[in-house]
Design a protein around this motif. Sequence first.
Motif, PDB file in Angstrom:
ATOM      1  N   PRO A   1      23.219  75.399   8.409  1.00 12.92           N
ATOM      2  CA  PRO A   1      23.210  75.054   9.710  1.00 12.92           C
ATOM      3  C   PRO A   1      21.594  75.859  10.017  1.00 12.92           C
ATOM      4  N   SER A   2      21.179  76.899   9.583  1.00 12.08           N
ATOM      5  CA  SER A   2      19.944  77.384  10.254  1.00 12.08           C
ATOM      6  C   SER A   2      18.841  76.338   9.775  1.00 12.08           C
ATOM      7  N   VAL A   3      18.683  75.692   8.479  1.00  9.80           N
ATOM      8  CA  VAL A   3      17.793  74.532   8.450  1.00  9.80           C
ATOM      9  C   VAL A   3      17.984  73.609   9.540  1.00  9.80           C
ATOM     10  N   ILE A   4      19.308  73.128   9.752  1.00  6.56           N
ATOM     11  CA  ILE A   4      19.467  72.053  10.467  1.00  6.56           C
ATOM     12  C   ILE A   4      18.882  72.217  12.027  1.00  6.56           C
ATOM     13  N   ILE A   5      19.009  73.618  12.329  1.00  9.42           N
ATOM     14  CA  ILE A   5      18.426  74.073  13.661  1.00  9.42           C
ATOM     15  C   ILE A   5      16.841  74.234  13.393  1.00  9.42           C
ATOM     16  N   LEU A   6      16.398  74.849  12.486  1.00  9.42           N
ATOM     17  CA  LEU A   6      14.963  75.275  12.311  1.00  9.42           C
ATOM     18  C   LEU A   6      14.134  74.195  12.170  1.00  9.42           C
ATOM     19  N   ILE A   7      14.415  72.887  11.481  1.00 11.10           N
ATOM     20  CA  ILE A   7      13.247  71.816  11.415  1.00 11.10           C
ATOM     21  C   ILE A   7      13.396  71.324  12.791  1.00 11.10           C
ATOM     22  N   PRO A   8      14.362  70.516  13.513  1.00 13.47           N
ATOM     23  CA  PRO A   8      14.053  69.835  14.771  1.00 13.47           C
ATOM     24  C   PRO A   8      13.632  70.853  15.753  1.00 13.47           C
ATOM     25  N   GLY A   9      13.885  71.949  15.812  1.00 16.57           N
ATOM     26  CA  GLY A   9      13.517  73.457  16.724  1.00 16.57           C
ATOM     27  C   GLY A   9      12.217  73.129  16.690  1.00 16.57           C
ATOM     28  N   MET A  10      11.419  73.229  15.558  1.00 18.25           N
ATOM     29  CA  MET A  10      10.085  73.394  15.341  1.00 18.25           C
ATOM     30  C   MET A  10       9.312  72.302  16.129  1.00 18.25           C
ATOM     31  N   PHE A  11       9.760  71.132  16.120  1.00 17.20           N
ATOM     32  CA  PHE A  11       9.273  69.968  17.012  1.00 17.20           C
ATOM     33  C   PHE A  11       9.529  70.091  18.575  1.00 17.20           C
ATOM     34  N   LEU A  12      10.865  70.694  18.749  1.00 16.15           N
ATOM     35  CA  LEU A  12      11.305  70.691  20.080  1.00 16.15           C
ATOM     36  C   LEU A  12      10.673  71.494  21.064  1.00 16.15           C
ATOM     37  N   VAL A  13      10.473  73.168  20.667  1.00 13.27           N
ATOM     38  CA  VAL A  13      10.188  73.936  21.347  1.00 13.27           C
ATOM     39  C   VAL A  13       8.587  74.164  20.907  1.00 13.27           C
TER      40      VAL A  13
END
Length: 283
Positions: free
Chosen positions: A120-132
């Motif tokens: 789940p950490s990877v699931i958040i990290l990868i989209p999050g890098m493009f989101l914020v």
Amino acid sequence: MNPVLLAVRQGWTRGMIETRQTLTNGQDLFGIMFWPVVMLVILFFMRDASFESSGLMLGALALPSVIGMLVAVNGLVGMGQQLSLDREDGTLLRAKATPNGMVGYLVGKIIQVSGSVIIPSVIILIPGMFLVEGLALDSVGSWLALIWVVVLGLLATLPAGAVFGSMFSNPRSFAIMTFPIMGVVAVSGIFYPITSMPGWLQGVAQVFPVYWLGLGMRSAMLPDEAAAVELTGSWRQLETVGVLGVWAAVGLLIAPVVLRRMARRESGSSVAERRDKAMQRAY
């Protein structure tokens, strides 16, 4: 081969099998995906907000903290739930009955729960890098720092989760542990910098690993100037290593003793009694 090393290898194999089973089970996949998706939705609405007059984006401050929270909460709650569940259905008793079975069992659970933390950490990290905007994961050093924080965080939380889980005979009783854990999360600066909270709450938060995991993640993922909004205006990496290291050391010393005592109290009659109670609740 050394019997203990054989048990460790078998535990590793078991943990990897259980992780694969988790990724192919619809209910388990929903549990893994639910909170990351919720966190991404929250980050989406925070992406344009800034923290006071610092000019730092609130989403960039929150993303590392959220990943730190996932490591801490999944490490504590996930390990405890697995232990209490296996205690109820007799898995722990079967492990106890085999040579070095507890060693293999613990290794397997560590692998399984670590997978439920990392995925789940990877699931958040990868989209999050493009989101914020405002992250600084642009160097090998940043990624290495991220890795050591995750590893140290797992060492700090998994043994503590095992100790908490050993205190409860079934997962329904263990569920009450989620309330104080979420209370700690609420005051640990996950969604808003801890400097905006009262001083006594800041002191309480710094006792527990959730705050330090968030701080360590922010130090790895954010630029140096972002440290200005932290307590003392620095990343306090030595203190992060120290506090998480103390949690890890104490947990690794206490957990084996507690688990051995718990395993000695397990018997076929106690497992049958818990199973009968569970069946009565089901009907």
